[in-house]
Scaffold this motif. Structure first.
Motif, PDB file in Angstrom:
ATOM      1  N   GLU A  75      13.956   0.915  -3.696  1.00  0.00           N
ATOM      2  CA  GLU A  75      13.707  -0.232  -2.824  1.00  0.00           C
ATOM      3  C   GLU A  75      13.663   0.117  -1.339  1.00  0.00           C
ATOM      4  O   GLU A  75      13.188  -0.685  -0.538  1.00  0.00           O
ATOM      5  N   MET A  76      14.153   1.291  -0.964  1.00  0.00           N
ATOM      6  CA  MET A  76      14.185   1.645   0.451  1.00  0.00           C
ATOM      7  C   MET A  76      12.758   1.743   0.997  1.00  0.00           C
ATOM      8  O   MET A  76      11.985   2.596   0.585  1.00  0.00           O
ATOM      9  N   GLY A  77      12.424   0.818   1.902  1.00  0.00           N
ATOM     10  CA  GLY A  77      11.090   0.792   2.484  1.00  0.00           C
ATOM     11  C   GLY A  77      10.064   0.077   1.626  1.00  0.00           C
ATOM     12  O   GLY A  77       8.893   0.016   1.985  1.00  0.00           O
ATOM     13  N   ASP A  78      10.501  -0.479   0.476  1.00  0.00           N
ATOM     14  CA  ASP A  78       9.568  -1.181  -0.408  1.00  0.00           C
ATOM     15  C   ASP A  78       9.247  -2.558   0.172  1.00  0.00           C
ATOM     16  O   ASP A  78       9.939  -3.053   1.068  1.00  0.00           O
ATOM     17  N   LYS A  79       8.207  -3.207  -0.373  1.00  0.00           N
ATOM     18  CA  LYS A  79       7.764  -4.475   0.193  1.00  0.00           C
ATOM     19  C   LYS A  79       8.815  -5.570   0.087  1.00  0.00           C
ATOM     20  O   LYS A  79       8.930  -6.404   0.981  1.00  0.00           O
ATOM     21  N   SER A  90      -1.627 -13.559  -5.446  1.00  0.00           N
ATOM     22  CA  SER A  90      -0.652 -14.583  -5.077  1.00  0.00           C
ATOM     23  C   SER A  90       0.037 -14.234  -3.766  1.00  0.00           C
ATOM     24  O   SER A  90       0.335 -15.101  -2.949  1.00  0.00           O
ATOM     25  N   PHE A  91       0.242 -12.944  -3.574  1.00  0.00           N
ATOM     26  CA  PHE A  91       0.898 -12.496  -2.363  1.00  0.00           C
ATOM     27  C   PHE A  91       0.023 -12.730  -1.137  1.00  0.00           C
ATOM     28  O   PHE A  91       0.500 -13.116  -0.070  1.00  0.00           O
ATOM     29  N   ILE A 143       7.301 -13.322  -7.190  1.00  0.00           N
ATOM     30  CA  ILE A 143       5.914 -12.860  -7.213  1.00  0.00           C
ATOM     31  C   ILE A 143       5.823 -11.407  -6.770  1.00  0.00           C
ATOM     32  O   ILE A 143       5.096 -10.595  -7.358  1.00  0.00           O
ATOM     33  N   ALA A 144       6.569 -11.064  -5.710  1.00  0.00           N
ATOM     34  CA  ALA A 144       6.518  -9.701  -5.171  1.00  0.00           C
ATOM     35  C   ALA A 144       6.953  -8.667  -6.197  1.00  0.00           C
ATOM     36  O   ALA A 144       6.441  -7.543  -6.221  1.00  0.00           O
ATOM     37  N   PHE A 166       2.982  -9.744   4.008  1.00  0.00           N
ATOM     38  CA  PHE A 166       2.571 -10.295   2.717  1.00  0.00           C
ATOM     39  C   PHE A 166       1.158  -9.833   2.365  1.00  0.00           C
ATOM     40  O   PHE A 166       0.889  -9.342   1.264  1.00  0.00           O
ATOM     41  N   ILE A 167       0.240 -10.030   3.304  1.00  0.00           N
ATOM     42  CA  ILE A 167      -1.167  -9.725   3.045  1.00  0.00           C
ATOM     43  C   ILE A 167      -1.376  -8.223   2.827  1.00  0.00           C
ATOM     44  O   ILE A 167      -2.125  -7.812   1.933  1.00  0.00           O
TER      45      ILE A 167
END
Length: 224
Positions: free
Chosen positions: A15-19, A74-75, A109-110, A173-174
């Motif tokens: 998760e480090m640096g993940d969206k 969706s994102f 969603i992410a 998001f985009i």
């Protein structure tokens, strides 16, 4: 215990640096950190339960690439929604989703088709008799990683103007929606013409949604 520790450490590192960590950071500049943390927790519990119990079954019938495409689109929609800016004016509490549900839906969603969801499915396959420890471990790992992002977001939110926060969150998001589409779509679909058309349409949508948001945020004569 091995499954729990392995799952926790794996997800924290992934998760480090993940969206989703960046999302936690972005949301923390807009909403109370308690609300963001609760939303992340609920979304993670539901999503990782889906991954552990249902994910491996679903992928036998629905390709994960399809799940990734739907989640990525969706994102992008969520990013456009954020540009409009309803939540930043507090209007969402009256006529749209509350901040809690906004965060929960966005994170759910992410995580669809994200590497941590895929990792959860893989860990469940590796520890088939320890589904609950894997589920708990991946959830705890997500909470630790996103708590770090939320802490950074709280600090940044006190120093950055609201308009910049809104656009920064929207572009995050985009960007990750586009990245998800790039990873999921077959390469033969990514011709120069199609990519150029997609970018042109997206820019046009951003422009019109931003204009729509600016118009809706202007005070009405009755309000004045």
């Amino acid at each position: 215990m091995e499954a729990f520790i392995t799952a926790s450490l794996f997800v924290v590192l992934a998760e480090m640096g993940d969206k989703t960590q960046l999302l936690g950071m972005a949301f923390a500049t807009r909403y109370r950190w308690q609300t963001v943390l609760c939303g992340v927790f609920v979304a993670t519990v539901l999503n990782h339960l889906f991954a552990v119990v249902v994910g491996s079954y679903i992928t036998n019938y629905v390709p994960m690439s399809t799940v990734q495409i739907i989640a990525s689109l969706s994102f992008i929609v969520f990013g456009l929604w954020t540009i409009r800016g309803d939540q930043l004016e507090g209007e969402d509490r009256e006529r749209s989703m509350s901040p809690f549900w906004t965060v929960t839906v966005a994170f759910f969603i992410a995580e669809m088709g994200d590497k941590t969801q895929l990792a959860t499915i893989a860990l469940a396959a590796k520890f088939p008799n320890e589904i609950v420890p894997v589920w708990m471990g991946t959830t705890i790992g997500m909470m630790i990683a996103n708590a770090i992002g939320i802490l950074i977001g709280v600090v940044l939110g006190k120093q950055i103007p609201e308009r910049i926060v809104k656009w920064g969150a929207s572009l995050i998001f985009i960007f990750f929606g586009i990245l998800g589409l790039y990873d999921a779509l077959p390469r033969e679909y990514l011709s120069v013409t199609r990519v150029s058309l997609f970018i042109a349409v997206l820019i046009a949508l951003i422009y019109f949604v931003a204009k729509w948001g600016n118009q809706s945020s202007k005070p009405t004569p009755e309000a004045e």
